[in-house]
Design a protein around this motif. Structure first.
Motif, PDB file in Angstrom:
ATOM      1  N   ARG A   1      43.702  -2.917 -17.104  1.00  0.00           N
ATOM      2  CA  ARG A   1      42.983  -3.835 -17.983  1.00  0.00           C
ATOM      3  C   ARG A   1      42.799  -5.195 -17.294  1.00  0.00           C
ATOM      4  NH1 ARG A   1      46.009  -3.000 -21.992  1.00  0.00           N
ATOM      5  NH2 ARG A   1      44.757  -1.310 -22.915  1.00  0.00           N
ATOM      6  N   GLU A   2      43.866  -5.658 -16.629  1.00  0.00           N
ATOM      7  CA  GLU A   2      43.759  -6.933 -15.912  1.00  0.00           C
ATOM      8  C   GLU A   2      42.779  -6.829 -14.745  1.00  0.00           C
ATOM      9  OE1 GLU A   2      47.646  -7.982 -14.687  1.00  0.00           O
ATOM     10  OE2 GLU A   2      48.461  -8.215 -16.729  1.00  0.00           O
ATOM     11  N   LYS A   3      42.789  -5.692 -14.069  1.00  0.00           N
ATOM     12  CA  LYS A   3      41.866  -5.507 -12.944  1.00  0.00           C
ATOM     13  C   LYS A   3      40.423  -5.457 -13.427  1.00  0.00           C
ATOM     14  CE  LYS A   3      40.633  -4.728  -8.708  1.00  0.00           C
ATOM     15  NZ  LYS A   3      40.729  -5.806  -7.677  1.00  0.00           N
ATOM     16  N   LEU A   4      40.188  -4.843 -14.570  1.00  0.00           N
ATOM     17  CA  LEU A   4      38.826  -4.796 -15.124  1.00  0.00           C
ATOM     18  C   LEU A   4      38.302  -6.202 -15.370  1.00  0.00           C
ATOM     19  CD1 LEU A   4      36.370  -3.384 -16.378  1.00  0.00           C
ATOM     20  CD2 LEU A   4      37.667  -3.262 -18.527  1.00  0.00           C
ATOM     21  N   LYS A   5      39.128  -7.063 -15.957  1.00  0.00           N
ATOM     22  CA  LYS A   5      38.685  -8.439 -16.202  1.00  0.00           C
ATOM     23  C   LYS A   5      38.387  -9.148 -14.889  1.00  0.00           C
ATOM     24  CE  LYS A   5      37.862 -11.969 -18.897  1.00  0.00           C
ATOM     25  NZ  LYS A   5      37.538 -12.984 -17.899  1.00  0.00           N
ATOM     26  N   GLU A   6      39.187  -8.903 -13.874  1.00  0.00           N
ATOM     27  CA  GLU A   6      38.960  -9.518 -12.567  1.00  0.00           C
ATOM     28  C   GLU A   6      37.645  -9.030 -11.957  1.00  0.00           C
ATOM     29  OE1 GLU A   6      40.951  -9.368  -8.093  1.00  0.00           O
ATOM     30  OE2 GLU A   6      42.186  -8.921  -9.849  1.00  0.00           O
ATOM     31  N   VAL A   7      37.371  -7.735 -12.094  1.00  0.00           N
ATOM     32  CA  VAL A   7      36.125  -7.184 -11.553  1.00  0.00           C
ATOM     33  C   VAL A   7      34.915  -7.767 -12.278  1.00  0.00           C
ATOM     34  CG1 VAL A   7      34.767  -5.079 -11.314  1.00  0.00           C
ATOM     35  CG2 VAL A   7      37.193  -5.057 -10.751  1.00  0.00           C
ATOM     36  N   LEU A   8      34.990  -7.870 -13.591  1.00  0.00           N
ATOM     37  CA  LEU A   8      33.859  -8.390 -14.357  1.00  0.00           C
ATOM     38  C   LEU A   8      33.611  -9.862 -14.080  1.00  0.00           C
ATOM     39  CD1 LEU A   8      34.400  -6.621 -17.805  1.00  0.00           C
ATOM     40  CD2 LEU A   8      32.712  -6.075 -16.044  1.00  0.00           C
ATOM     41  N   ASP A   9      34.658 -10.627 -13.849  1.00  0.00           N
ATOM     42  CA  ASP A   9      34.477 -12.044 -13.533  1.00  0.00           C
ATOM     43  C   ASP A   9      33.687 -12.233 -12.243  1.00  0.00           C
ATOM     44  OD1 ASP A   9      35.772 -12.888 -15.787  1.00  0.00           O
ATOM     45  OD2 ASP A   9      37.748 -13.042 -14.821  1.00  0.00           O
ATOM     46  N   GLY A  10      33.791 -11.278 -11.336  1.00  0.00           N
ATOM     47  CA  GLY A  10      33.052 -11.378 -10.074  1.00  0.00           C
ATOM     48  C   GLY A  10      31.753 -10.597 -10.056  1.00  0.00           C
ATOM     49  N   CYS A  11      31.367 -10.032 -11.193  1.00  0.00           N
ATOM     50  CA  CYS A  11      30.147  -9.222 -11.267  1.00  0.00           C
ATOM     51  C   CYS A  11      29.043 -10.047 -11.920  1.00  0.00           C
ATOM     52  CB  CYS A  11      30.411  -7.940 -12.057  1.00  0.00           C
ATOM     53  SG  CYS A  11      28.965  -6.860 -12.211  1.00  0.00           S
ATOM     54  N   GLU A  12      27.948 -10.280 -11.207  1.00  0.00           N
ATOM     55  CA  GLU A  12      26.844 -11.081 -11.738  1.00  0.00           C
ATOM     56  C   GLU A  12      26.082 -10.358 -12.841  1.00  0.00           C
ATOM     57  OE1 GLU A  12      24.372 -12.222  -8.536  1.00  0.00           O
ATOM     58  OE2 GLU A  12      25.871 -13.490  -7.556  1.00  0.00           O
ATOM     59  N   ALA A  13      26.148  -9.038 -12.866  1.00  0.00           N
ATOM     60  CA  ALA A  13      25.412  -8.280 -13.881  1.00  0.00           C
ATOM     61  C   ALA A  13      26.065  -8.371 -15.259  1.00  0.00           C
ATOM     62  CB  ALA A  13      25.288  -6.817 -13.452  1.00  0.00           C
ATOM     63  N   TRP A  14      27.338  -8.710 -15.329  1.00  0.00           N
ATOM     64  CA  TRP A  14      28.029  -8.821 -16.615  1.00  0.00           C
ATOM     65  C   TRP A  14      27.620 -10.121 -17.292  1.00  0.00           C
ATOM     66  CZ3 TRP A  14      33.017 -11.553 -17.826  1.00  0.00           C
ATOM     67  CH2 TRP A  14      33.500 -11.231 -19.110  1.00  0.00           C
ATOM     68  N   ASP A  15      27.249 -10.041 -18.584  1.00  0.00           N
ATOM     69  CA  ASP A  15      26.773 -11.232 -19.282  1.00  0.00           C
ATOM     70  C   ASP A  15      27.876 -11.993 -20.002  1.00  0.00           C
ATOM     71  OD1 ASP A  15      27.342  -9.489 -21.311  1.00  0.00           O
ATOM     72  OD2 ASP A  15      25.373  -9.571 -22.273  1.00  0.00           O
ATOM     73  N   GLY A  16      29.112 -11.502 -19.967  1.00  0.00           N
ATOM     74  CA  GLY A  16      30.235 -12.222 -20.562  1.00  0.00           C
ATOM     75  C   GLY A  16      30.381 -12.063 -22.053  1.00  0.00           C
ATOM     76  N   ARG A  17      29.583 -11.226 -22.699  1.00  0.00           N
ATOM     77  CA  ARG A  17      29.671 -11.097 -24.155  1.00  0.00           C
ATOM     78  C   ARG A  17      30.921 -10.336 -24.597  1.00  0.00           C
ATOM     79  NH1 ARG A  17      26.203  -8.082 -26.660  1.00  0.00           N
ATOM     80  NH2 ARG A  17      25.379  -7.012 -24.821  1.00  0.00           N
ATOM     81  N   GLY A  18      31.356  -9.348 -23.844  1.00  0.00           N
ATOM     82  CA  GLY A  18      32.513  -8.582 -24.261  1.00  0.00           C
ATOM     83  C   GLY A  18      32.953  -7.576 -23.218  1.00  0.00           C
ATOM     84  N   TRP A  19      34.221  -7.146 -23.345  1.00  0.00           N
ATOM     85  CA  TRP A  19      34.776  -6.125 -22.462  1.00  0.00           C
ATOM     86  C   TRP A  19      36.038  -5.566 -23.113  1.00  0.00           C
ATOM     87  CZ3 TRP A  19      39.690  -6.402 -20.259  1.00  0.00           C
ATOM     88  CH2 TRP A  19      40.345  -7.622 -20.425  1.00  0.00           C
ATOM     89  N   ASP A  20      36.458  -4.392 -22.661  1.00  0.00           N
ATOM     90  CA  ASP A  20      37.671  -3.786 -23.203  1.00  0.00           C
ATOM     91  C   ASP A  20      38.043  -2.597 -22.330  1.00  0.00           C
ATOM     92  OD1 ASP A  20      39.828  -3.364 -24.823  1.00  0.00           O
ATOM     93  OD2 ASP A  20      38.734  -2.104 -26.244  1.00  0.00           O
ATOM     94  N   LEU A  21      39.320  -2.211 -22.408  1.00  0.00           N
ATOM     95  CA  LEU A  21      39.803  -1.021 -21.710  1.00  0.00           C
ATOM     96  C   LEU A  21      40.894  -0.391 -22.572  1.00  0.00           C
ATOM     97  CD1 LEU A  21      40.321  -0.385 -17.991  1.00  0.00           C
ATOM     98  CD2 LEU A  21      42.230   0.120 -19.523  1.00  0.00           C
ATOM     99  N   SER A  22      40.754   0.882 -22.851  1.00  0.00           N
ATOM    100  CA  SER A  22      41.718   1.571 -23.694  1.00  0.00           C
ATOM    101  C   SER A  22      41.733   3.051 -23.354  1.00  0.00           C
ATOM    102  CB  SER A  22      41.376   1.373 -25.183  1.00  0.00           C
ATOM    103  OG  SER A  22      40.062   1.819 -25.448  1.00  0.00           O
ATOM    104  N   VAL A  23      42.832   3.709 -23.747  1.00  0.00           N
ATOM    105  CA  VAL A  23      42.968   5.154 -23.563  1.00  0.00           C
ATOM    106  C   VAL A  23      42.368   5.832 -24.790  1.00  0.00           C
ATOM    107  CG1 VAL A  23      44.574   7.063 -23.224  1.00  0.00           C
ATOM    108  CG2 VAL A  23      45.040   4.844 -22.163  1.00  0.00           C
ATOM    109  N   THR A  24      41.331   6.630 -24.578  1.00  0.00           N
ATOM    110  CA  THR A  24      40.610   7.240 -25.696  1.00  0.00           C
ATOM    111  C   THR A  24      40.925   8.723 -25.887  1.00  0.00           C
ATOM    112  OG1 THR A  24      38.722   7.713 -24.252  1.00  0.00           O
ATOM    113  CG2 THR A  24      38.702   5.618 -25.465  1.00  0.00           C
ATOM    114  N   ASP A  25      41.556   9.369 -24.898  1.00  0.00           N
ATOM    115  CA  ASP A  25      41.845  10.796 -25.043  1.00  0.00           C
ATOM    116  C   ASP A  25      42.923  11.177 -24.041  1.00  0.00           C
ATOM    117  OD1 ASP A  25      41.763  13.338 -25.970  1.00  0.00           O
ATOM    118  OD2 ASP A  25      39.784  13.843 -25.160  1.00  0.00           O
TER     119      ASP A  25
END
Length: 362
Positions: A268-292
């Motif tokens: 989850r922490e790595k996902l936030k780090e990746v999105l902070d450096g991704c220009e395509a992400w608009d910053g509106r929202g993000w999440d990471l969870s175990v779904t199955d």
């Protein structure tokens, strides 16, 4: 000699008059364009000067050719008059189509400059395109009918066919049922705001952008630059995905299959780090969870947002690549694997009896 001079005078006078009138019209349009540079109509109307010249020259010549006392022309006076009439009708239709196109395109350009909503611009563009196709088709049909009516034989045939128009209409309606269905579906798409030029859609499992909308078919350009041509009735009779409807902002998912020992909190922490450096992400929202979860893996879902479908695709690819690379380098145990370790031996109690497995005969 006198007839030849009269022929040259009529032709020369027609040419001079046509050039003078077209030149004056062009100067007036240039002056209007200079005074109102924000209005593109006057510049677009200047593209009609060739059709206007043909129309003026034919009209002047059609009115003055009877003054020519040249014997070969006298012998074919009816044929020459009919030919000039046909050219006059064709040039008039050509001029009407160009002027209508200039007016419609000018109106659309002014609307597009004053509107910041891309969805409204795409809707008006679709409607304008179909309106121009309708106007062009109507003008061509009317011009063709007017040309045919210049022939007396066709007038007689038309009178006899008019009596059986009801039967012909029924037969034509049955034979062209599919074409008429697509025609009305085109009107429904244009003015019902179902799909517009530039919309991102998913049809028949293919993702693409609507490139062209006509009265009978619709062309979708896929991501690999293929063109899918489909009848417009497809979009009125079957469900399809329109990713541009109601705004182009989108939310996407990235699914990863990991081992049960995967460090979800660190992911989850790595996902936030990746999105902070991704220009395509608009910053509106993000999440990471175990779904199955399955017998051998867990399913981790990452959610990202973007301002349009293209950026969403870029952000999803970046997240998938960065997370997999990070897991392979820092936490290889978290990747899915096939277990080949020996089975766990049941514990032995103090009385020397092993734990029995429920349902076994031992």
């Amino acid at each position: 000699m006198n007839s030849l001079l009269r022929l040259l005078a009529v032709l020369g006078g027609s040419i001079v008059l046509t050039l003078v009138v077209s030149r004056l019209t062009d100067l007036l349009l240039r002056r209007a364009a200079a005074r109102r540079p924000e209005t593109p109509l006057w510049g677009m109307l200047r593209r009609c000067r060739t059709s206007v010249r043909v129309l003026l020259f034919t009209a002047v010549l059609r009115g003055a050719y009877r003054q020519i006392e040249w014997q070969p022309l006298r012998d074919h006076e009816v044929a020459v008059g009919r030919l000039l009439t046909l050219v006059l009708i064709g040039a008039g239709a050509w001029c009407v189509v160009l002027v209508s196109s200039a007016v419609v395109e000018s109106s659309y350009a002014r609307y597009a400059l004053g509107t910041r909503d891309p969805s409204r611009v795409r809707r008006v563009r679709t409607q304008v395109t179909l309106i121009m196709r309708i106007v062009t088709a109507v003008v061509i049909v009317v011009a063709a009918a007017a040309m045919l009516l210049t022939f007396p034989d066709f007038r007689a045939v038309g009178t006899s066919l008019l009596a059986s128009a009801g039967i012909i209409g029924i037969v034509a309606g049955v034979a062209a049922q599919s074409t008429l269905g697509n025609l009305f579906a085109g009107f429904q798409i244009a003015f019902g705001d179902m799909v517009r030029i530039g919309d991102t859609v998913v049809v028949a499992g293919e993702w693409g952008v609507v490139e062209e909308v006509t009265l009978t078919f619709l062309a979708v350009r896929t991501w690999d630059e293929r063109r899918i041509t489909m009848p417009v009735s497809y979009f009125t009779g079957r469900p399809f995905e329109n990713w541009s409807r109601g705004g182009i902002q989108m939310t996407g998912t990235v699914f990863l299959h990991c081992d049960h020992t995967a460090p979800v909190a660190l992911m989850r922490e790595k996902l936030k780090e990746v999105l902070d450096g991704c220009e395509a992400w608009d910053g509106r929202g993000w999440d990471l969870s175990v779904t199955d979860t399955t017998a051998s893996t867990i399913v981790v879902r990452a959610i990202v947002t973007a301002k349009d479908p293209d950026d969403l695709w870029t952000a999803r690819c970046a997240v998938r690549e960065e997370l997999v690379t990070w897991l392979a380098e820092k936490h290889p145990y978290a990747l899915p694997r096939v277990s080949t370790s020996p089975a766990v031996v049941p514990p032995v109690y103090a009385d020397g009896v092993s734990e029995r497995v429920p349902g076994s005969d031992a």
